[in-house]
Design a protein around this motif. Structure first.
Motif, PDB file in Angstrom:
ATOM      1  N   VAL A   1       0.844  -1.185   0.000  1.00  0.00           N
ATOM      2  CA  VAL A   1       0.000   0.000   0.000  1.00  0.00           C
ATOM      3  C   VAL A   1       0.883   1.239   0.000  1.00  0.00           C
ATOM      4  N   TRP A   2       0.620   2.135  -0.945  1.00  0.00           N
ATOM      5  CA  TRP A   2       1.231   3.464  -0.952  1.00  0.00           C
ATOM      6  C   TRP A   2       0.188   4.476  -0.481  1.00  0.00           C
TER       7      TRP A   2
ATOM      8  N   ASN B   1      -0.615  20.248   0.157  1.00  0.00           N
ATOM      9  CA  ASN B   1      -1.792  21.079  -0.082  1.00  0.00           C
ATOM     10  C   ASN B   1      -3.032  20.567   0.645  1.00  0.00           C
ATOM     11  N   GLY B   2      -2.868  19.502   1.446  1.00  0.00           N
ATOM     12  CA  GLY B   2      -3.966  18.997   2.254  1.00  0.00           C
ATOM     13  C   GLY B   2      -4.692  17.798   1.680  1.00  0.00           C
ATOM     14  N   THR B   3      -4.410  17.412   0.443  1.00  0.00           N
ATOM     15  CA  THR B   3      -5.068  16.256  -0.164  1.00  0.00           C
ATOM     16  C   THR B   3      -4.291  14.985   0.115  1.00  0.00           C
ATOM     17  N   SER B   4      -4.952  13.837  -0.043  1.00  0.00           N
ATOM     18  CA  SER B   4      -4.314  12.541   0.177  1.00  0.00           C
ATOM     19  C   SER B   4      -4.925  11.520  -0.770  1.00  0.00           C
ATOM     20  N   CYS B   5      -4.197  10.433  -0.995  1.00  0.00           N
ATOM     21  CA  CYS B   5      -4.687   9.355  -1.841  1.00  0.00           C
ATOM     22  C   CYS B   5      -3.906   8.088  -1.525  1.00  0.00           C
ATOM     23  N   TYR B   6      -4.299   6.965  -2.155  1.00  0.00           N
ATOM     24  CA  TYR B   6      -3.623   5.696  -1.896  1.00  0.00           C
ATOM     25  C   TYR B   6      -3.621   4.851  -3.165  1.00  0.00           C
TER      26      TYR B   6
ATOM     27  N   THR C   1      -5.809 -11.871  -4.162  1.00  0.00           N
ATOM     28  CA  THR C   1      -6.837 -11.713  -5.200  1.00  0.00           C
ATOM     29  C   THR C   1      -6.288 -11.091  -6.477  1.00  0.00           C
ATOM     30  N   ASN C   2      -4.984 -10.751  -6.475  1.00  0.00           N
ATOM     31  CA  ASN C   2      -4.337 -10.121  -7.629  1.00  0.00           C
ATOM     32  C   ASN C   2      -5.132  -8.893  -8.088  1.00  0.00           C
ATOM     33  N   SER C   3      -5.470  -8.045  -7.123  1.00  0.00           N
ATOM     34  CA  SER C   3      -6.304  -6.883  -7.406  1.00  0.00           C
ATOM     35  C   SER C   3      -5.627  -5.617  -6.898  1.00  0.00           C
ATOM     36  N   THR C   4      -5.918  -4.521  -7.566  1.00  0.00           N
ATOM     37  CA  THR C   4      -5.387  -3.221  -7.175  1.00  0.00           C
ATOM     38  C   THR C   4      -6.533  -2.258  -6.912  1.00  0.00           C
ATOM     39  N   GLU C   5      -6.281  -1.321  -6.019  1.00  0.00           N
ATOM     40  CA  GLU C   5      -7.231  -0.248  -5.739  1.00  0.00           C
ATOM     41  C   GLU C   5      -6.463   1.059  -5.686  1.00  0.00           C
ATOM     42  N   ARG C   6      -7.121   2.131  -6.090  1.00  0.00           N
ATOM     43  CA  ARG C   6      -6.444   3.416  -6.117  1.00  0.00           C
ATOM     44  C   ARG C   6      -7.455   4.551  -6.231  1.00  0.00           C
ATOM     45  N   ASN C   7      -7.043   5.722  -5.741  1.00  0.00           N
ATOM     46  CA  ASN C   7      -7.792   6.955  -5.988  1.00  0.00           C
ATOM     47  C   ASN C   7      -6.832   8.117  -6.266  1.00  0.00           C
ATOM     48  N   CYS C   8      -5.586   7.789  -6.587  1.00  0.00           N
ATOM     49  CA  CYS C   8      -4.591   8.807  -6.932  1.00  0.00           C
ATOM     50  C   CYS C   8      -4.707   9.159  -8.410  1.00  0.00           C
ATOM     51  N   SER C   9      -4.112  10.286  -8.777  1.00  0.00           N
ATOM     52  CA  SER C   9      -4.127  10.713 -10.174  1.00  0.00           C
ATOM     53  C   SER C   9      -3.211   9.823 -11.005  1.00  0.00           C
TER      54      SER C   9
END
Length: 337
Positions: free
Chosen positions: A91-92, A98-103, A110-118
């Motif tokens: 996990v990154w 600037n106050g924002t965050s993402c992962y 499950t060989n799966s990825t999740e993200r909400n970063c640009s």
């Protein structure tokens, strides 16, 4: 004799037992030390970083955490490494200034990825093989904390980066006619360092720009130096080596002399032209002005013109006198009748 033999055998028995116990204890201790050394060496291998990074490592039997300071150059791709274990979860987590965050995360089960970063932040390649993060085009807004957490069978590894973004300045060295050399490092982050190879009189100024960059200008007085050239040295954290700029003073001195002589010659030519024009006007008025009046006075045309003017001036008066005489004569005739 028998009691002595018994005591002798007892002492031999206990001595052998003590020797065996000491040997076993030393072997056990050596094995544990060797394992610890191997673990430390492997950990150090994973924690190997560049000389610029400052590292603070906390090791336990279950986890390891590394704190790093890393810099990236604006608009230049950068890679943030993470331990390459056979992990089950990576996990990154990114916390920007600037106050924002993402992962960004990857789960092997499950060989799966999740993200909400640009899209500017992504895995270097397949996350099941390499857990490093790639910044495609770092900007000033990319500064912040980047934390990589790796969960594997023996525990957890955490890499924590404090990322700063650098902007290399645009450099220039010019020489002016008034005898100064201007060395400039424009729009750098942080501010560049400027020095001169020669000893002399110079002033350095800094200007903060709206985007957080700084422009540094150093002005060197070349009128008091005997050198044929001046050398400006500019250093910045975004560069491995300093930039060295030099400029020859000979051609600029020649240009300054040429410009001075041109200005002097132009001024003299202008003054000489004004003087000649003034003399010409004065001579024309002196000679031609004196010759005009006598000629006009002696000319018959001029005399006749003046006589006609006088006659024109006397004609109204003569007419008036004639009319007055006629009235007087008629009045006298009327009286006599």
């Amino acid at each position: 004799m028998k009691p002595k033999l018994v005591i002798y055998f007892i002492m031999m028995y206990w001595g052998a037992f003590a020797l065996i116990a000491t040997t076993v204890a030393m072997a056990t201790m050596g094995s544990s030390l060797e394992k610890k050394a191997i673990y430390n060496n492997s950990t150090q291998h994973y924690f190997n970083i560049s000389p610029r990074a400052t590292t603070e490592t906390k090791l336990t039997s279950q986890s390891a955490e590394v704190q790093l300071t890393k810099s990236a150059v604006v608009s230049t791709p950068a890679v943030l490494d993470c331990p390459q274990h056979s992990y089950v979860l990576a996990v990154w987590r990114i916390y920007l200034k600037n106050g924002t965050s993402c992962y960004i995360s990857y789960k092997r089960e499950t060989n799966s990825t999740e993200r909400n970063c640009s899209k500017n932040m992504n895995w270097v390649s397949r996350p099941d093989q390499i857990s490093a993060l790639r910044l495609k085009s770092p900007e000033f807004s990319s500064e912040g904390i980047y934390m990589c957490s790796i969960a594997y069978a023996r525990g957890t590894f955490i890499y924590k980066y404090n990322l700063t973004v650098l902007a290399p300045p645009e450099v220039s060295l010019t020489h002016t006619i008034n005898g100064t050399a201007v060395c400039k490092a424009a729009a750098g982050k942080p501010a560049a360092q400027i020095s001169w190879a020669q000893r002399g009189d110079y002033d350095t100024m800094k200007e903060m720009l709206h985007n957080g960059t700084e422009t540094v200008t150093s002005i060197y007085n070349t009128t008091n130096t005997n050198e044929d050239e001046v050398v400006c040295i500019i250093s910045h954290p975004a560069w491995k080596d300093a930039r060295i700029l030099n400029i020859s003073l000979g051609r600029y001195n020649e240009r300054r002399k040429d410009a001075t002589m041109k200005i002097l010659y132009s001024s003299l030519a202008g003054l000489l032209g004004i003087l000649v024009l003034s003399l010409f006007i004065y001579a024309w008025r002196f000679f031609y002005g004196r010759q005009t009046d006598p000629t006009i006075m002696k000319s018959p045309e001029t005399i006749s013109a003046r006589q006609s003017i006088q006659e024109n001036e006397l004609e109204p008066y003569a007419t008036f006198v004639q009319v007055e005489n006629m009235i007087y004569d008629k009045t006298g005739d009327f009286v006599q009748a």
